[in-house]
Design an enzyme around this catalytic site. Structure first.
Site, mmCIF file in Angstrom:
data_model
loop_
_atom_site.group_PDB
_atom_site.id
_atom_site.type_symbol
_atom_site.label_atom_id
_atom_site.label_comp_id
_atom_site.label_asym_id
_atom_site.label_seq_id
_atom_site.Cartn_x
_atom_site.Cartn_y
_atom_site.Cartn_z
ATOM 1 N N GLU A 1 10.502 7.614 121.382
ATOM 2 C CA GLU A 1 9.885 8.366 122.284
ATOM 3 C C GLU A 1 8.818 8.110 123.122
ATOM 4 O O GLU A 1 8.678 8.388 124.277
ATOM 5 C CB GLU A 1 9.527 9.801 121.760
ATOM 6 C CG GLU A 1 10.787 10.448 121.035
ATOM 7 C CD GLU A 1 10.448 11.579 120.452
ATOM 8 O OE1 GLU A 1 9.762 12.579 120.974
ATOM 9 O OE2 GLU A 1 10.550 11.906 119.011
ATOM 10 N N GLU B 1 26.697 1.558 141.705
ATOM 11 C CA GLU B 1 27.640 1.342 142.591
ATOM 12 C C GLU B 1 27.252 2.132 144.117
ATOM 13 O O GLU B 1 27.870 1.874 144.925
ATOM 14 C CB GLU B 1 29.007 1.963 142.310
ATOM 15 C CG GLU B 1 29.873 1.163 140.956
ATOM 16 C CD GLU B 1 30.628 0.247 141.531
ATOM 17 O OE1 GLU B 1 30.537 -0.239 142.817
ATOM 18 O OE2 GLU B 1 31.480 -0.392 140.713
#
Length: 297
Positions: free
Chosen positions: A115, A81
């Site tokens: 990870e 946005e």
């Protein structure tokens, strides 16, 4: 090991599946209100985070949102946005989401433990960046690894979690704890925890927009007017702030290629060169620019 609060059973959960739907709806709404109240505990940290984000963009750094699962969706919603609302350069915003951004309704859960993927994704982080890391539990391996690498590289780390005293906060420059109560559906952190995260992110990015001079009297004066609705909004802003007709406002917007800030100053009487100089000197703050033109703002 004690389970985080976000995994506990809510007091109103017992017998939930035997209740009428209307009663369930009431419980769900109450749970959302409880989640919203949790944000009030972190307004100081949220304000600090918004300023860090503004300083990062002003200094040429990037905002990098990082998360997995539901938290990743909250991060993605805020990040996507920024360009439309505040004219933020899309190249200055990145989204790191475990497993990648979803292309359909399938979102794998196992990627939050990866990870190695986090390490690869974190390769883009530099010391100039602000990394906004979200994890409802505060223990998600993907989020922890990115926060660890970001801190080690000298980046600002804004950490958002819904449990207190969690490993994620150990890597934070700004730690935002949103202590939401247990979810009505245990562990479904897209609900209460997600609501609190979304509100916090909205607040942070809005504070950032204000600090960068992209808001004037509640109007988004750095908006990218790329559709008919936004063009009408831009003309209304220029007309209101410069106190001219909407027709006059549209004329100045046409001259500035739809850029609202210079259109306001030109409508108020500045030449294009003067408008550019004022915006540079005031770092894009319309109020300060108008005052420099001896126009009450």
């Amino acid at each position: 090991m004690t389970a985080p609060v976000t995994e506990h059973l809510h007091d109103q959960a017992k017998g939930l599946d035997a209740l009428p739907c209307e009663v369930i709806a009431g419980h769900l709404l109450s749970a959302q209100a409880e989640a919203l109240a949790a944000v009030s505990h972190a307004t100081t940290q949220i304000a600090e985070a918004g300023q860090v984000m503004a300083d990062t963009l002003a200094g040429g750094g990037r905002l990098i949102y990082a998360a997995a699962g539901s938290s990743g969706l909250m991060a993605m919603a805020d990040a996507c946005e920024l360009a439309g609302t505040y004219g933020t350069d899309p190249d200055a915003v990145s989204i790191l989401m475990a497993g990648g951004l979803p292309q359909d309704a399938a979102m794998p859960g196992g990627t939050e433990d990866d990870e190695d993927e986090a390490t690869r994704a974190a390769g883009i982080i530099t010391a100039r960046d602000a990394v906004i890391v979200l994890s409802a539990s505060g223990t998600t391996p993907y989020a922890l690894r990115i926060a660890e690498i970001a801190r080690a590289r000298g980046a600002s780390v804004i950490a958002i979690a819904n449990n207190a005293d969690v490993p994620l906060f150990a890597h934070a420059s700004v730690a935002i704890c949103l202590p939401t109560p247990p979810e009505l559906i245990a562990g479904s952190t897209r609900m209460g925890a997600g609501t609190a995260q979304k509100v916090a992110l909205n607040m942070m990015s809005t504070i950032m927009g204000v600090a960068l001079g992209h808001v004037h009297d509640g109007m988004m004066v750095n908006v990218r007017a790329d559709n008919a609705k936004l063009m009408g909004r831009a003309a209304g802003m220029v007309a209101r702030i410069a106190k001219v007709s909407e027709a006059e406002a549209r004329k100045h917007l046409a001259a500035t290629g739809g850029a609202v800030k210079p259109a306001i100053l030109q409508a108020a009487g500045a030449t294009p060169a003067r408008a550019e100089e004022l915006l540079h000197r005031t770092r894009g703050h319309i109020r300060a620019a108008l005052i420099a033109m001896n126009i009450p703002a």
